[in-house]
Design a protein around this motif. Structure first.
Motif, short mmCIF file in Angstrom:
data_model
loop_
_atom_site.label_atom_id
_atom_site.label_comp_id
_atom_site.label_asym_id
_atom_site.label_seq_id
_atom_site.Cartn_x
_atom_site.Cartn_y
_atom_site.Cartn_z
N PHE A 162 0.84 -1.19 0.00
CA PHE A 162 0.00 0.00 0.00
C PHE A 162 0.88 1.24 0.00
O PHE A 162 1.94 1.28 0.62
CB PHE A 162 -0.88 -0.03 1.26
CG PHE A 162 -2.05 0.90 1.23
CD1 PHE A 162 -3.01 0.81 0.23
CD2 PHE A 162 -2.22 1.86 2.22
CE1 PHE A 162 -4.12 1.66 0.21
CE2 PHE A 162 -3.32 2.71 2.21
CZ PHE A 162 -4.26 2.61 1.21
N ASN A 163 0.45 2.26 -0.73
CA ASN A 163 1.12 3.57 -0.76
C ASN A 163 2.54 3.51 -1.31
O ASN A 163 3.34 4.40 -1.02
CB ASN A 163 1.15 4.21 0.65
CG ASN A 163 -0.18 4.87 1.00
OD1 ASN A 163 -0.97 5.17 0.10
ND2 ASN A 163 -0.41 5.11 2.27
N ILE A 194 -5.01 2.86 7.21
CA ILE A 194 -4.07 3.90 6.84
C ILE A 194 -4.61 4.69 5.66
O ILE A 194 -5.15 4.11 4.71
CB ILE A 194 -2.71 3.25 6.50
CG1 ILE A 194 -2.06 2.81 7.81
CG2 ILE A 194 -1.81 4.16 5.71
CD1 ILE A 194 -1.03 1.75 7.65
N ALA A 195 -4.45 6.01 5.72
CA ALA A 195 -4.97 6.86 4.64
C ALA A 195 -4.21 6.61 3.34
O ALA A 195 -2.99 6.47 3.35
CB ALA A 195 -4.84 8.32 5.04
N PRO A 196 -4.92 6.53 2.21
CA PRO A 196 -4.22 6.33 0.95
C PRO A 196 -3.56 7.63 0.49
O PRO A 196 -4.12 8.70 0.64
CB PRO A 196 -5.36 5.95 -0.01
CG PRO A 196 -6.58 6.61 0.57
CD PRO A 196 -6.38 6.64 2.06
N GLU A 197 -2.35 7.51 -0.07
CA GLU A 197 -1.71 8.68 -0.69
C GLU A 197 -2.43 8.91 -2.01
O GLU A 197 -2.60 7.95 -2.79
CB GLU A 197 -0.24 8.38 -1.04
CG GLU A 197 0.64 8.02 0.12
CD GLU A 197 1.09 9.25 0.88
OE1 GLU A 197 0.84 10.38 0.38
OE2 GLU A 197 1.67 9.07 1.96
N PRO A 198 -2.83 10.16 -2.31
CA PRO A 198 -3.50 10.40 -3.59
C PRO A 198 -2.67 9.92 -4.78
O PRO A 198 -3.20 9.39 -5.75
CB PRO A 198 -3.69 11.93 -3.61
CG PRO A 198 -3.67 12.32 -2.16
CD PRO A 198 -2.77 11.34 -1.45
N VAL A 330 -2.72 7.54 15.99
CA VAL A 330 -4.12 7.25 15.65
C VAL A 330 -4.30 7.43 14.15
O VAL A 330 -3.85 8.43 13.59
CB VAL A 330 -5.07 8.21 16.41
CG1 VAL A 330 -6.51 7.95 16.03
CG2 VAL A 330 -4.89 8.07 17.91
N THR A 331 -4.93 6.44 13.52
CA THR A 331 -5.26 6.57 12.10
C THR A 331 -6.79 6.48 11.94
O THR A 331 -7.50 6.17 12.89
CB THR A 331 -4.60 5.47 11.24
OG1 THR A 331 -5.01 4.20 11.75
CG2 THR A 331 -3.09 5.57 11.24
N THR A 347 2.37 4.13 7.67
CA THR A 347 1.90 4.50 6.33
C THR A 347 1.63 3.27 5.45
O THR A 347 1.19 3.39 4.32
CB THR A 347 2.91 5.41 5.58
OG1 THR A 347 4.14 4.68 5.45
CG2 THR A 347 3.16 6.70 6.32
N ASP A 348 1.99 2.09 5.96
CA ASP A 348 1.58 0.87 5.27
C ASP A 348 1.53 -0.30 6.25
O ASP A 348 1.85 -0.14 7.44
CB ASP A 348 2.45 0.58 4.02
CG ASP A 348 3.69 -0.24 4.29
OD1 ASP A 348 4.10 -0.34 5.46
OD2 ASP A 348 4.24 -0.79 3.34
#
Ligand SMILES: Cc1ncc(COP(=O)(O)O)c(C=O)c1O
Length: 416
Positions: A162-163, A194-198, A330-331, A347-348
């Motif tokens: 991911f990412n 985890i937030a995805p990188e655009p 925190v995510t 981040t992953d």
């Protein structure tokens, strides 16, 4: 915790709360694995379903109820032009993968390392990756999910990080001719929420188009991220979407939706479909009506206020971490959050992966929450419901603050 030392047996639910068989009242941050967006016993759903029970709960024929839920979802979710209903998220992901295969005439799939997509063999391969595997260049991350899984399954699964655009490009390029789809949950919960990188989501779309591979968004869990779902929120443009959980209003459900051109693989109007699909309870009126009523109550305003409660909780948890100088982060987004025993936000999946000591620390956190009257899922996303109040949110923050203080006083005390 909900599983140890023995499972908590529940006697009933009341809005945001569970009451266990011993009479303990617990704030429910699990909500049946993120399904119950209105909490327990949501009256509009209860009334609509009660009415239906007298008029028949399943038929071999279609009903108007599946049309009304289909129309609601098609209206809201940009990537869905056509939709079909099944009974679980597993089935939705399975049929989305099969649809991608039937459309492209290719067998393989690519999927994100560590992400959970239900129990279809190809979808679960690569979910149980561990450092022993990723530190050994000779072992493929397409690890079987269970003993005895046919080894051929792993040969048809490409696992990507991911990412990580470079990893994505390299792995997809080498498997492209046999890949039907890239299966991706825009914010995979088990892989860390985890937030995805655009730039990563843009690269997924671009590489899929380059090689004629379809993008399948697994929104079984993350449809709850916005009125239009998660892909629209994060700028992913999938060809197919798998949905489930909240769209059943607390009853079993799944759905496969997507571009009309791709969904035609299910069509039987000109003879035998390219992909036959059916199921005894698929589109049963109970799930359809409960889902429609639950989703109708999820207006844009309802999504916005759920998100602001989520923002309040995430901000409060982060404030406590900062106040104590604790190695936690925190995510999450919208009505979802996850606490990590890491100072730096992962981040992953690999960064979110817990060693045995960290696993025990998180179990200790869940036990502490339970002692404070809060059911906090361990190793998965915690989620909110419209039945929760700001006071419930503040109780979550104060339970965490209390845990951090106890931890400061007793860093190795595992007995909480
Ligand atoms: C992202 C995702 N996909 C698929 C599934 C499988 O859904 P079900 O449990 O309804 O089969 C889940 C369930 O948690 C999920 O979170």
């Amino acid at each position: 915790m909900d599983h140890e030392p023995s499972p908590l047996y529940i006697s009933r639910g009341e809005g945001a709360y569970l009451i266990d068989v011993d009479g303990n009242r617990l704030l429910d941050l699990n909500n049946n694995f993120t399904t119950l967006i209105h909490g327990h016993g949501f009256l509009p759903v209860a009334d609509a379903v009660a009415d239906l029970l007298h008029r028949g709960t399943c038929f071999s024929n279609p009903t108007e109820h599946e049309i009304t839920l289909a129309e609601l979802l098609i209206e809201r979710i940009p990537a869905i032009e056509h939709i079909r209903f099944v009974n679980s998220g597993t089935e939705a992901v399975m049929f989305a993968i099969k649809a991608a295969r039937a459309f492209t005439c290719r067998p393989g799939i690519a999927r994100i390392e560590g992400a959970y997509h239900g129990a279809y063999d190809w979808a679960e391969t690569g979910q149980a990756v561990s450092p022993a595997i990723w530190n050994d260049p000779l072992r493929s991350p397409a690890v079987p999910a269970y003993r005895g899984m046919p080894p051929s399954v792993g040969e048809e699964v490409t696992v990507i990080r991911f990412n990580d655009v470079e990893d994505l490009e390299r792995r997809i390029a080498s498997a492209a001719p046999s890949l039907a789809c890239i299966l991706i949950d825009p914010m995979p919960s088990r892989a860390g929420l985890i937030a995805p990188e655009p730039s990563f989501l843009a690269a997924v779309g671009a590489i899929a188009r380059r090689y004629g591979i379809l993008v399948v968004a697994d929104e079984v869990l993350n449809l709850r991220q916005s009125y239009m779902g998660a892909s629209a929120r994060y700028g992913l443009q999938p060809d197919l979407v798998a949905a489930g959980k909240i769209i059943g209003g607390g009853f079993p459900v799944g759905a496969i939706g997507g571009r009309e051109e791709v969904m035609r693989v299910f069509a039987s109007d000109s003879g035998k479909p390219l992909l036959p699909q059916g199921g005894t309870f698929s589109a049963n009126p109970v799930s359809m009506v409960a889902g429609r009523v639950a989703m109708e109550a999820m207006t844009e305003t309802a999504f916005a206020s759920l998100e602001s409660l989520g923002d309040r909780i995430r901000a409060g948890l982060r404030r406590e971490i900062e106040r104590c100088g604790a190695a936690f982060s925190v995510t999450g987004a919208a009505s979802l959050f996850r606490i990590h025993p890491r100072g730096k936000e992962p981040t992953d999946f690999r960064e979110a992966y817990l060693d045995p000591e960290e696993t025990e620390l998180m179990a200790r956190l869940s036990r502490h929450f339970l002692a404070c009257g809060i059911l906090l899922p361990n190793g998965a996303a915690a989620c909110l419901s419209t039945a929760m109040t700001k006071a419930d949110g503040d109780a979550v923050i104060s339970a965490f603050a209390d845990f951090l203080s106890t931890l400061e006083a007793n860093p190795t005390e595992a007995g909480i």
